[in-house]
Design an enzyme around this catalytic site. Structure first.
Site, PDB file in Angstrom:
ATOM      1  N   HIS A   1      28.210 -18.745  14.052  1.00  0.00           N
ATOM      2  CA  HIS A   1      28.660 -17.868  15.139  1.00  0.00           C
ATOM      3  C   HIS A   1      27.526 -16.934  15.577  1.00  0.00           C
ATOM      4  CE1 HIS A   1      31.755 -15.225  17.179  1.00  0.00           C
ATOM      5  NE2 HIS A   1      30.734 -14.382  17.045  1.00  0.00           N
ATOM      6  N   GLU A   2      26.896 -16.287  14.607  1.00  0.00           N
ATOM      7  CA  GLU A   2      25.837 -15.333  14.942  1.00  0.00           C
ATOM      8  C   GLU A   2      24.631 -16.022  15.583  1.00  0.00           C
ATOM      9  OE1 GLU A   2      26.398 -12.259  14.985  1.00  0.00           O
ATOM     10  OE2 GLU A   2      28.273 -12.356  13.884  1.00  0.00           O
TER      11      GLU A   2
ATOM     12  N   HIS B   1      24.990 -16.320  19.212  1.00  0.00           N
ATOM     13  CA  HIS B   1      24.514 -15.135  19.923  1.00  0.00           C
ATOM     14  C   HIS B   1      22.990 -15.127  20.004  1.00  0.00           C
ATOM     15  CE1 HIS B   1      28.478 -13.555  20.104  1.00  0.00           C
ATOM     16  NE2 HIS B   1      28.575 -13.197  18.842  1.00  0.00           N
TER      17      HIS B   1
ATOM     18  N   HIS C   1      30.849 -14.284  23.761  1.00  0.00           N
ATOM     19  CA  HIS C   1      32.083 -14.757  23.163  1.00  0.00           C
ATOM     20  C   HIS C   1      32.880 -15.648  24.094  1.00  0.00           C
ATOM     21  CE1 HIS C   1      31.969 -11.399  19.990  1.00  0.00           C
ATOM     22  NE2 HIS C   1      31.675 -12.553  19.448  1.00  0.00           N
TER      23      HIS C   1
END
Length: 506
Positions: free
Chosen positions: A229-230, A233, A239
């Site tokens: 997930h990170e 980014h 998101h």
């Protein structure tokens, strides 16, 4: 200042907004808190907005005024995002959602990108882990971080490489509390991790709260899911509103066995970087040695349709594909399975499946294989015997097959699992069960002090090797369907791959 994303749990949750044209009346009243909401929950809601929604450039006094004036309309946006009844006032349903584990700020409806669509403008991204968590072994952290990056490199034309000194594009650390930026972690159960969007300086840097309990399972906090997930980014993804997406704000565990990037995230990252297309992964073929021109290489026969052996064609793009052996032959890669081999050529784009015995009539199946390029020799193992061939002519050298004992292996060895020649050392590593031997190609004899333990000398790759080969200076060790890209000088796993990825399966 770069935008930073957080995984968030129950103690303090973050706020995000979406632009909904014509949906909300502008409201500049003070925060409207339903009478049924307790003072504690009221403080939670105000802190939720002031900590995670406000402009990072605001002063504290300006921030507080902004929070008070926009609370109702911001709350409406939050309720709309989560599919709640849009009231603009706090209620039990809204409070429950605020307390769910989550990450960051979002203003999009499906996959989204940061403002300005920042992205990396190069194809090889380096990363360095400067501090590790004590919850997992260093090799487990390395392989899991590599696996998280691999989710993206499977679908976009970026490659990720771990480095061990100096400044990397993405700097990674595990540390609790204050850790050198303006976003200190808040202890166990709070923010899990955060990452910067792409850019110079601290762009892409990713931090994990070491007060959490990091695991590789459903217990504690799963490192693979949070890291993936990170890193979304760190590559430029904001998101997603899609609950099935990896980039959805809330953290939830899903089974990570065979985990692949969900469709929403794949489309988002491909919108930034494009799709990965098959490209040659090996060096160009070296020129043949001086001598008569052997003429064009004959077309290789394909499999015999009447052959009774199991045909591995249907396994080519299976994530569970296990190789029997692998080797390079003059720049091409050969992957062996059930008496056949796939050939990945540097000159043609397709992957060809060929029966071993139609190419080398004396050999039915290959257990292990290795190439010694400076000798123009490739050796193939089957059972207690091995054959060596001239790699430029692909013909078996006279005098073969020879017994395994000819290499110095003990007579108790009935089968070699894998073998690979290491150009930098001049040694051929021969793997049998959980042990390995080192054969010196210059002296043509086995080195003293062997066999040795695989798990001790090659940390991170497991206790056995099914297939092995060398490519671009790295060693590739397969254990079942899983493959480790290995840096031998540093004795570190660089990336964790799956075997099928070599066979143009994207």
């Amino acid at each position: 200042m770069e935008r930073r994303k957080h995984f968030k749990t129950m103690s303090v949750v973050d706020f995000f907004w979406i632009v909904l044209v014509g949906c909300f009346a502008l409201c500049h009243a003070a925060p409207t808190i339903a009478p049924t909401v307790s003072p504690v929950e009221e403080n939670l809601a105000e802190d939720y907005i002031s900590r995670f929604y406000a402009d990072v450039g605001m002063t504290n006094s300006t921030l507080r005024r902004a929070v008070q004036s926009n609370f109702s309309q911001d709350l409406q946006a939050m309720q709309a995002f989560f599919g709640l009844e849009v009231t603009g006032v706090m209620n039990n349903e809204t409070t429950t959602v605020m307390k769910e584990p989550r990450c960051g700020v979002s203003d999009i409806s499906r996959y989204g990108h940061f403002s300005g669509r920042p992205k990396w403008e190069k194809r090889l991204i380096t990363y360095r882990i400067t501090q590790y968590t004590p919850d997992l072994t260093q090799s487990h952290v390395d392989s899991t971080i590599a696996q998280a990056f691999q989710l993206y490199s499977d679908v976009i034309p970026l490659n990720f490489k771990q480095v061990y000194s100096g400044k990397a594009d993405i700097m990674i650390l595990f540390k609790g509390g204050y850790h050198g930026d303006f976003y200190p972690f808040d202890g166990a159960g709070g923010v899990l991790a955060h990452a910067n969007s792409p850019g110079r300086g601290q762009g892409g840097d990713t931090h994990f709260d070491d007060d959490e309990t990091w695991t590789l399972s459903s217990r504690g906090v799963n490192l693979l899911l949070v890291a993936a997930h990170e890193f979304g980014h760190a590559l430029g993804l904001d998101h997603s509103r899609d609950r099935r997406a990896l980039m959805y704000p809330t953290y939830r565990y899903v089974n990570t066995n065979g985990y692949r990037l969900p469709d929403d995230d794949r489309r988002g990252v491909q919108a930034l970087y494009g799709s990965r297309t098959p490209v040659p992964t090996t060096a160009p073929k070296p020129k043949p040695p001086p001598g008569p021109d052997p003429g064009p290489e004959p077309e290789e026969p394909t499999e015999d349709p009447e052959d009774p052996l199991p045909n591995p064609r249907d396994e080519q793009c299976s994530r569970e594909l296990v190789f029997d052996a692998a080797t390079s032959i003059r720049g091409d890669l050969f992957f062996f399975k059930n008496g056949y081999y796939w050939r990945k050529s540097t000159t043609t784009s397709g992957i060809r499946l060929t029966k071993v015995s139609t190419k080398w009539s004396q050999i039915n199946s290959v257990d292990a294989a290795f190439e010694v390029p400076n000798k123009d020799v490739v050796c193939l193992f089957e059972g207690r015997q091995y054959w060596c061939i001239r790699s430029y002519a692909k013909t078996i050298i006279s005098g073969y097959p020879k017994p395994l004992t000819n290499l110095g292996l003990p007579s108790s060895v009935s089968k070699v699992d894998a073998a690979v020649y290491v150009p930098t050392t001049g040694k051929t590593l021969i793997f049998v069960k959980n042990l390995y031997w080192s054969y010196d190609e210059r002296r043509n004899q086995m080195d003293f002090g062997y066999p040795r333990s695989i798990i001790l000398d090659f940390p991170g790759i497991g206790s056995k090797v099914d297939a092995a080969f060398e490519n671009y200076g790295y060693l590739y060790f397969s254990d079942g369907p899983r493959q480790s890209e290995y840096n031998l000088p540093y004795k570190r796993v660089i990336r964790v791959l799956l075997n099928y990825g070599w066979l143009n399966c994207y």
